[in-house]
Design a protein around this motif. Structure first.
Motif, PDB file in Angstrom:
ATOM      1  N   TYR A  86      -6.443 -55.594 -53.512  1.00 36.14           N
ATOM      2  CA  TYR A  86      -7.490 -56.417 -52.880  1.00 36.14           C
ATOM      3  C   TYR A  86      -8.157 -57.325 -53.915  1.00 36.14           C
ATOM      4  O   TYR A  86      -8.327 -58.518 -53.701  1.00 36.14           O
ATOM      5  N   ILE A 103      -4.936 -49.808 -53.107  1.00 35.48           N
ATOM      6  CA  ILE A 103      -5.351 -50.829 -52.123  1.00 35.48           C
ATOM      7  C   ILE A 103      -6.478 -51.684 -52.724  1.00 35.48           C
ATOM      8  O   ILE A 103      -6.466 -52.913 -52.651  1.00 35.48           O
ATOM      9  N   TYR A 153     -10.648 -48.520 -41.898  1.00 33.37           N
ATOM     10  CA  TYR A 153      -9.302 -48.263 -42.426  1.00 33.37           C
ATOM     11  C   TYR A 153      -8.639 -47.084 -41.714  1.00 33.37           C
ATOM     12  O   TYR A 153      -7.512 -47.196 -41.227  1.00 33.37           O
ATOM     13  N   SER A 158      -4.201 -53.632 -47.536  1.00 34.35           N
ATOM     14  CA  SER A 158      -4.023 -52.355 -46.819  1.00 34.35           C
ATOM     15  C   SER A 158      -2.609 -52.179 -46.283  1.00 34.35           C
ATOM     16  O   SER A 158      -2.274 -51.095 -45.804  1.00 34.35           O
TER      17      SER A 158
END
Ligand code: TYM
Length: 332
Positions: A290, A286, A18, A67
């Motif tokens: 997800y 995030i 990330y 993301s």
């Protein structure tokens, strides 16, 4: 400017991916046409559980969208739906030299002591990576430091192909590597890279980790007894401290100097809870997104199919030019 990058579908997205790559992928969407793909064909070089590969591919698509990769703005796809990738890789195998592949440190690391039983795919892996990049005339490739050598090889292959066949079939791409987050290290060992393949889950933060897990992993992260210094040079010889400062700086979109200015003189007893809080603030939304996205596999498959369709169209002219340059006869 054309941006392209990929990620293997061998496991969960972790903090190294990330901060080292995906954060830049997201930013670059504002500046250029971007192609981002799931390297599922690369994953089979070490992966052999089909059900897991399928699940990982969809999960990785969900992780990228969560993301901040926008599948309506960027071209998001998986390699397996764009046959031009393995096709061009085969053509480039004619240009890549065995001596070049023998120098690849990732092959040496991943094949380990058991080189004779490594897959052939693991050996030619960097040629497929070159094909991924060169197919789209990419100019910028946002990656972490560990991909630098593969990018150099891609450039060497493109330059040699263009020279050997007397035409500019391929654009020569540049790696785009962040300054502070280029190499996020393991939480258990400041000299080892944070990675999916580390057997200890405590060594990395996964995108799927919940708040308590993140707090626990940071609390247990290896450190030293000294307080934080007031300048970066003084982090020399303190790899774990440097890593945590770098992680903090990247999460906060600031520099390590600014973080040290704020925390100089404080010990890890104070710094670690602040880091865990910041991490939960940044990663929490995030992770929540997800978890929502990954359950809708039909929607994820639709996104990947749409991206693949666009990618196939963009790839075709370069693939045709490579066949032509080589003198291969094909009906149109
Ligand atoms: P992969 O799947 O190992 O990692 C995806 C991206 O995350 C970066 N990264 C890190 N950055 C900083 N610190 C870390 N600890 C860390 N760990 C991983 C990687 O540098 C990468 O940018 N071969 C590639 C996938 C690939 C690719 C491509 C990339 C296939 N084709 C074409 C760019 C262009 C890989 O295995 O990345």
């Amino acid at each position: 400017m054309r941006v392209l990058s990929g990620i293997q579908t061998t496991g969960n997205l972790h903090l190294g991916n990330y901060l080292g790559a995906i954060k830049n992928w997201v930013k670059m969407q504002d500046e250029a046409e971007c192609l981002y793909f799931l390297a599922d064909l690369h994953a089979i070089s070490i992966h052999n559980d089909p059900a897991e590969l399928t699940r990982n591919t969809r999960d990785m698509a969900a992780a990228l969208i969560a993301s901040g990769i926008d599948p309506n703005r960027s071209i998001l796809f998986n390699q397996a739906q764009v046959p031009a990738h393995p096709e061009l890789a085969w053509l480039l195998n004619g240009t890549a030299r065995i001596g070049w592949l023998n120098r690849m440190t990732q092959f040496k690391e991943k094949s380990g002591k058991n080189r004779e039983s490594a897959s052939a795919a693991l050996y030619v892996y960097p040629v497929l990576q070159a094909a991924d990049i060169l197919l789209y005339q990419s100019t910028h490739v946002p990656v972490g430091e560990d991909q630098r050598q593969h990018l150099e090889l891609t450039r060497d292959i493109a330059i040699k192909f263009n020279q050997d066949f007397g035409r500019d079939v391929f654009t020569i791409p540049d790696a785009y590597i962040p300054k502070t987050a280029a190499r996020i290290m393991s939480l258990r060992d400041g000299t080892a890279k944070m990675s999916k393949s580390d057997p200890s889950d405590m060594s990395r933060i996964n995108l799927a980790d919940d708040t308590d897990t993140i707090a626990q992993k940071i609390r247990k992260a290896k450190t030293d007894p000294e307080p934080l210094p007031d300048n970066e040079d003084a982090l020399e010889g303190r790899p774990e401290a440097r890593n945590l400062v770098n992680i903090y700086a990247t999460l906060a979109d600031t520099t390590p100097e600014a973080v040290l200015a704020q925390y100089a003189g404080q010990g890890f007893g104070q710094f670690k809870p602040a880091l865990a809080d910041l991490m939960v603030t940044v990663l929490g939304p995030i992770t929540a997104r997800y978890n929502e996205l990954r359950s809708d596999t039909a929607q994820l498959d639709d996104y990947l199919a749409l991206g693949a369709q666009k990618a196939r169209t963009l790839a075709q002219p370069t693939l045709d030019a490579a066949y032509d340059a080589l003198g291969l006869v094909r009906g149109r």
